[in-house]
Design a protein around this motif. Structure first.
Motif, PDB file in Angstrom:
ATOM      1  N   PHE A 245       0.808  -1.208  -0.012  1.00  0.00           N
ATOM      2  CA  PHE A 245       0.002   0.145  -0.098  1.00  0.00           C
ATOM      3  C   PHE A 245       0.733   1.354  -0.128  1.00  0.00           C
ATOM      4  CE2 PHE A 245       0.064   1.716   4.416  1.00  0.00           C
ATOM      5  CZ  PHE A 245       0.730   0.746   5.112  1.00  0.00           C
TER       6      PHE A 245
ATOM      7  N   LEU B  67      -5.814  -2.652   7.685  1.00  0.00           N
ATOM      8  CA  LEU B  67      -5.849  -3.210   6.493  1.00  0.00           C
ATOM      9  C   LEU B  67      -5.891  -4.708   6.456  1.00  0.00           C
ATOM     10  CD1 LEU B  67      -2.651  -0.958   5.513  1.00  0.00           C
ATOM     11  CD2 LEU B  67      -5.162  -0.864   4.385  1.00  0.00           C
ATOM     12  N   GLN B  68      -5.649  -5.453   7.301  1.00  0.00           N
ATOM     13  CA  GLN B  68      -5.802  -6.928   7.429  1.00  0.00           C
ATOM     14  C   GLN B  68      -7.156  -7.193   8.006  1.00  0.00           C
ATOM     15  OE1 GLN B  68      -2.401  -8.512   9.351  1.00  0.00           O
ATOM     16  NE2 GLN B  68      -1.150  -7.080   7.987  1.00  0.00           N
TER      17      GLN B  68
ATOM     18  N   GLY C 185       5.617   0.635  11.351  1.00  0.00           N
ATOM     19  CA  GLY C 185       4.785   0.010  12.161  1.00  0.00           C
ATOM     20  C   GLY C 185       4.034  -1.171  11.560  1.00  0.00           C
ATOM     21  N   ALA C 186       3.441  -0.639  10.286  1.00  0.00           N
ATOM     22  CA  ALA C 186       2.655  -1.299   9.246  1.00  0.00           C
ATOM     23  C   ALA C 186       3.455  -2.334   8.839  1.00  0.00           C
ATOM     24  CB  ALA C 186       2.042  -0.642   8.311  1.00  0.00           C
TER      25      ALA C 186
ATOM     26  N   THR D 103       3.563  -5.834  10.879  1.00  0.00           N
ATOM     27  CA  THR D 103       2.414  -6.793  10.765  1.00  0.00           C
ATOM     28  C   THR D 103       2.444  -7.328   9.496  1.00  0.00           C
ATOM     29  OG1 THR D 103       0.793  -5.255   9.908  1.00  0.00           O
ATOM     30  CG2 THR D 103       0.934  -5.001  12.175  1.00  0.00           C
TER      31      THR D 103
ATOM     32  N   LEU E 109      -2.675   0.642  11.882  1.00  0.00           N
ATOM     33  CA  LEU E 109      -2.872   0.731  10.473  1.00  0.00           C
ATOM     34  C   LEU E 109      -2.690  -0.633   9.899  1.00  0.00           C
ATOM     35  CD1 LEU E 109      -3.695   2.594   8.172  1.00  0.00           C
ATOM     36  CD2 LEU E 109      -1.360   3.122   7.754  1.00  0.00           C
ATOM     37  N   GLY E 110      -1.649  -1.384   9.958  1.00  0.00           N
ATOM     38  CA  GLY E 110      -1.360  -2.383   9.292  1.00  0.00           C
ATOM     39  C   GLY E 110      -2.500  -3.668   9.588  1.00  0.00           C
ATOM     40  N   ALA E 111      -2.922  -3.464  10.835  1.00  0.00           N
ATOM     41  CA  ALA E 111      -3.689  -4.432  11.243  1.00  0.00           C
ATOM     42  C   ALA E 111      -5.101  -4.168  10.653  1.00  0.00           C
ATOM     43  CB  ALA E 111      -3.634  -4.470  12.966  1.00  0.00           C
TER      44      ALA E 111
ATOM     45  N   MET F 128       3.005  -5.913   6.381  1.00  0.00           N
ATOM     46  CA  MET F 128       2.515  -5.271   5.201  1.00  0.00           C
ATOM     47  C   MET F 128       3.625  -4.899   4.552  1.00  0.00           C
ATOM     48  SD  MET F 128      -0.844  -5.403   5.437  1.00  0.00           S
ATOM     49  CE  MET F 128      -1.312  -4.116   4.344  1.00  0.00           C
TER      50      MET F 128
ATOM     51  N   GLN G 115      -6.286   9.348  11.381  1.00  0.00           N
ATOM     52  CA  GLN G 115      -6.848   7.828  10.906  1.00  0.00           C
ATOM     53  C   GLN G 115      -7.728   6.906  11.597  1.00  0.00           C
ATOM     54  OE1 GLN G 115      -6.163   6.363   7.735  1.00  0.00           O
ATOM     55  NE2 GLN G 115      -5.455   8.053   6.703  1.00  0.00           N
TER      56      GLN G 115
ATOM     57  N   GLY H 159       1.173   2.956  13.006  1.00  0.00           N
ATOM     58  CA  GLY H 159       1.227   2.137  11.874  1.00  0.00           C
ATOM     59  C   GLY H 159       0.908   0.888  12.012  1.00  0.00           C
ATOM     60  N   VAL H 160       1.367   0.138  13.284  1.00  0.00           N
ATOM     61  CA  VAL H 160       0.947  -1.186  13.597  1.00  0.00           C
ATOM     62  C   VAL H 160      -0.478  -1.324  13.315  1.00  0.00           C
ATOM     63  CG1 VAL H 160       0.815  -2.969  15.307  1.00  0.00           C
ATOM     64  CG2 VAL H 160       2.909  -1.831  15.092  1.00  0.00           C
TER      65      VAL H 160
ATOM     66  N   GLY I  96       7.200   6.245  10.377  1.00  0.00           N
ATOM     67  CA  GLY I  96       6.838   5.608  11.619  1.00  0.00           C
ATOM     68  C   GLY I  96       5.707   4.747  11.245  1.00  0.00           C
ATOM     69  N   ALA I  97       4.814   5.428  10.524  1.00  0.00           N
ATOM     70  CA  ALA I  97       3.334   4.462  10.196  1.00  0.00           C
ATOM     71  C   ALA I  97       3.903   3.371   9.444  1.00  0.00           C
ATOM     72  CB  ALA I  97       2.430   5.395   9.973  1.00  0.00           C
ATOM     73  N   ALA I  98       4.851   3.725   8.231  1.00  0.00           N
ATOM     74  CA  ALA I  98       5.164   2.709   7.328  1.00  0.00           C
ATOM     75  C   ALA I  98       5.927   1.512   8.075  1.00  0.00           C
ATOM     76  CB  ALA I  98       5.949   3.416   6.179  1.00  0.00           C
TER      77      ALA I  98
END
Lengths: 324, 430
Positions: free
Chosen positions: A25, B209-210, A69-70, A73, B205-207, A75, B240, B202-203, A65-67
């Motif tokens: 994304f 999206l899943q 963190g994602a 998980t 956000l990733g979760a 991503m 967000q 971001g964690v 930071g958000a990238a």
């Protein structure tokens, strides 16, 4: 094969990766409905939705930071910097958080930070920089600077698929100025592998990004002088392709290192030291550096032109080196 | 929750318009302005710290009402007897582990310093206890109790301090600087303050999206919240609508600087108003208040309602690290907070107020905790130092090193028909 601009090649590369892999994304400033300041993500939000094409606040540390963190998980975020000049706003996230995570606590960070860099467009001191060296001197990052549409597409795909944080410098001068053949079928260009873009026997120019095109132009002039130039396009500046650098020096015995960013602490110094370690006995002349000046990139066109490496400068330095 | 549920209106005339609620939530009509900062505390300490001159010296002085009686523990809306005792046990483990670390330091077995959460055990342990297994957290340096609650062993932290080969980072970093994204959903902190806030956002956000709304908890001090990245991170989570649970540990001192010199507002929770998220104040020395506020924030996160800021008021009862005797802290301030020791207060609540623990059960519990810490200390001490060469490797994630896959399942993607078209739009700088 289709002829694509450098920009379209990058756009197509990201688009195809988003089609292929639901974990990819994009996030960044103005990348959604507006499509990005340079339109690299134009049309993405319509196709992939606001969930996967996220317009963020103007907050570079939050974006990185958000990238990151994602990515923890599972991503694969692709974060856009509107201009790479703004990347120091997120320096701590990149240098202390993202780059060190795998070495320190074993967490991979499969993310891409991408955006336009480079001069020749009269962008002034804050829209013309080439800040790649800050990241070359930062273990844990991969730093990619493509020169052609083919490489740009193959390398952005490789960066998105890589399990490490990749910083992808797009040269804004090249965005719509160059076109090249890009296959429609899926391919990647390996990260960390340089490419001989012109074979030659008298001397080597080691360079990357927009300077590859300046070197090619200079080589055509030099051909008329009977000087046969080899050009090595690094494509990735970290990790450097040591073998390819040593091989071209062993072949031609004379070397010019050409880059756009400032001279002191620049990549040429590092490559010169590497040649010293790998191929000192093969040298038949001094290692020559052609670089930007040790100042900010000035705004006014005559000043900017003076600051940046020029084809005439490459031609002159090559003639001197050949005669050495 | 915002994006996932697609709860926006289906438009009438031209097809299936969906509204991205992350960008439309919140009413921006200022005539409806209404703010509230719920405050769980049973007392409202009223004093302040100032710089004063005494001859050629400058020092800090506290003025205000420092003799007020210690309030009772506020009964939890959610915790039962068993859970309260479990939190109390973690708080005991937290303190005894730090005492053991202090002793290891004095024996010369620690590399570098030791950081303490003395006086903050209720905040660390009760907040982490409010998380579900699938939620994520990231500690700061003083949240060594949170690590115990999330299933790390005391020996993990001890080995970090002793730079041992058996430590979670195999000697590469110390203190609470480690993580585990596989089992315990913990992100490693770095020394710079505030950077975890956008990372945890971001964690979430990733979760999301899943297809999962998880709570992501992290901490920031009254000092750390001064950093710019703190603002960026909270604002990102707010915009967000991400399930950030931010515990602001308002512990009076940022190294040697009092909170009066760190911010001008009365309570840091007020800043939540500016972010457009709920802010709550709790007594950070009352485990029940910390738990209740955190649990409510976690449940908001699970419902997809976004971020919450919880300000926990307490005091750091030691110096910044073991080298720092904190002589700059006025003694009356120490005395005030010493009477509010979180463990002594909770012990009193369990043994004398609720009588959920008999004196004997309490003594047995303390003995058990001491035995555990002694065993953990042995493990840590007996772990070898890493070999010099173990500094090599691991800079990059190489082939086969980690398989990257979405933790909560493959994201659902928009089925689209729009093919790739070249763009001809005007651009910034040609």
């Amino acid at each position: 094969m289709a002829q694509l601009t450098y920009l379209e090649a990058i756009r197509q590369g990201i688009w195809e990766e988003m089609e292929r892999d639901p974990t990819v994304f994009c996030l960044g400033e103005d990348i959604g409905i507006y499509g990005g300041a340079f339109k690299v993500t134009d049309g993405f939000i319509g196709r992939f939705g606001a969930e996967r094409v996220i317009d963020t606040p103007i907050a570079e540390s939050a974006i990185v930071g958000a990238a990151f963190g994602a990515s923890l998980t599972g991503m694969r975020p692709v974060a856009e910097f509107q201009f790479m000049d703004f990347i120091p706003c997120a320096m701590n996230q990149i240098s202390n958080m993202v780059a060190k995570t795998h070495y320190l606590w074993g967490a991979p960070a499969p993310l891409v930070l991408r955006g336009p860099s480079g001069g020749y467009v009269h962008g002034g001191p804050f829209h013309s920089q080439n800040p790649e060296m800050w990241f070359v001197h930062n273990p844990g990052l991969k730093v990619i600077c493509p020169a052609t549409p083919y490489d740009a597409k193959g390398l952005i795909k490789a960066a998105i698929r890589d399990n490490n944080p990749c910083i992808f410098f797009e040269h804004k001068y090249l965005y719509r100025r160059i076109k090249g053949e890009v296959p429609s079928e899926d391919y990647v260009v390996p990260i960390g592998k340089a490419n001989i873009v012109r074979e030659g026997s008298n001397l080597s120019i080691i360079t990357y990004a927009a300077m590859v095109h300046s070197a090619l132009e200079a080589a055509e002039v030099l051909k008329n002088d009977g000087i046969d130039v080899e050009i090595l396009d690094l494509r990735t500046v970290s990790p450097l392709d040591r073998e390819a650098i040593a091989a071209t020096v062993r072949k031609t015995n004379k070397v010019i290192i050409l880059h756009e960013h400032s001279r002191t602490g620049g990549l040429a110094g590092e490559i010169a030291a590497m040649i010293n370690e790998e191929a000192f006995d093969s040298l038949d002349g001094p290692i020559v550096r052609i670089t930007g000046l040790d100042s900010a990139v000035p705004f006014s066109p005559p000043q900017e032109e003076f600051f940046l490496p020029k084809v005439s400068e490459i031609v002159n330095e090559a003639r001197k080196l050949k005669a050495y | 929750m915002a994006i996932k549920k697609k709860s926006g209106s289906k438009a009438s005339s031209n097809g299936n318009r969906t509204v991205n609620k992350a960008h439309t939530n919140g009413n921006r009509n200022s005539s409806l302005r209404q703010y509230e900062i719920p405050d769980y505390r049973l007392e409202h300490p009223n004093f302040s710290v100032h710089q004063v001159r005494k001859g050629d010296e400058m020092r800090y002085e506290v003025t205000g009402d420092l003799d007020t009686p210690v309030p009772p523990i506020r009964d939890s809306k959610y915790l039962d007897k068993k859970q309260c005792i479990e939190i109390y046990r973690y708080m005991l483990l937290n303190r005894r582990m730090e005492t053991a670390l202090e002793n290891l330091y004095k024996q010369g077995k620690v590399v570098g310093g030791v950081y303490f959460g003395l006086g903050q055990e209720a905040c660390s342990c009760a907040s982490a206890y409010a998380l579900d297994k699938d939620d994520w957290f990231a500690p700061m340096i003083r949240n060594q109790g949170s690590l115990l609650v999330r299933g790390f062993r005391a020996s993990d932290t001890m080995m970090q301090y002793m730079a041992k080969a058996g430590s979670p980072t195999k000697g590469r970093d110390g203190t609470s600087h480690f993580g585990d994204i596989e089992k315990r959903n913990m992100v490693s902190p770095i020394s710079m303050l505030g950077d975890l806030i956008p990372v945890m956002s971001g964690v979430a956000l990733g979760a999301r999206l899943q297809g999962r709304d998880v709570a992501v908890l992290t901490y920031i001090g009254d000092g750390g919240q001064s950093t710019g990245v703190t603002y960026e991170g909270i604002n990102f989570a707010a915009v967000q609508n991400l399930g950030l649970v931010l515990i602001v540990e308002s512990n009076e001192w940022a190294y040697s600087t009092p909170s009066e010199m760190q911010f001008k507002c009365t309570d840091l929770a007020e800043r939540a108003i500016g972010y457009g998220i709920p802010g709550v104040i709790v007594d950070g020395t009352d485990a029940c208040q910390v738990y209740d506020a955190t649990r409510e924030a976690v449940e908001r996160a699970h419902r997809g309602e976004g971020a919450t800021m919880i300000e926990a008021k307490m005091m750091r009862m030691k110096g910044h690290a073991i080298h720092d005797a904190a002589t700059y802290v006025p003694k009356p301030l120490f005395d005030f907070w010493k009477r509010r020791d979180p463990i002594a207060r909770f012990e009193n609540y369990l043994v004398r107020e609720t009588k959920w623990l008999s004196a004997k059960e309490n003594a047995d519990l303390i003995a058990e905790v001491e035995k555990i810490i002694e065993a953990e200390r042995e493990i840590a001490v007996n772990s070898p130092m890493p070999t010099p060469e173990s500094a090599l490797g691991g800079v990059y994630c190489e082939d086969g090193c980690h398989a990257i896959k979405p933790k909560y399942g493959m994201p659902k993607v928009r089925k689209g028909s729009g093919g790739f078209k070249e763009t001809e739009a005007a651009v910034h700088l040609k």
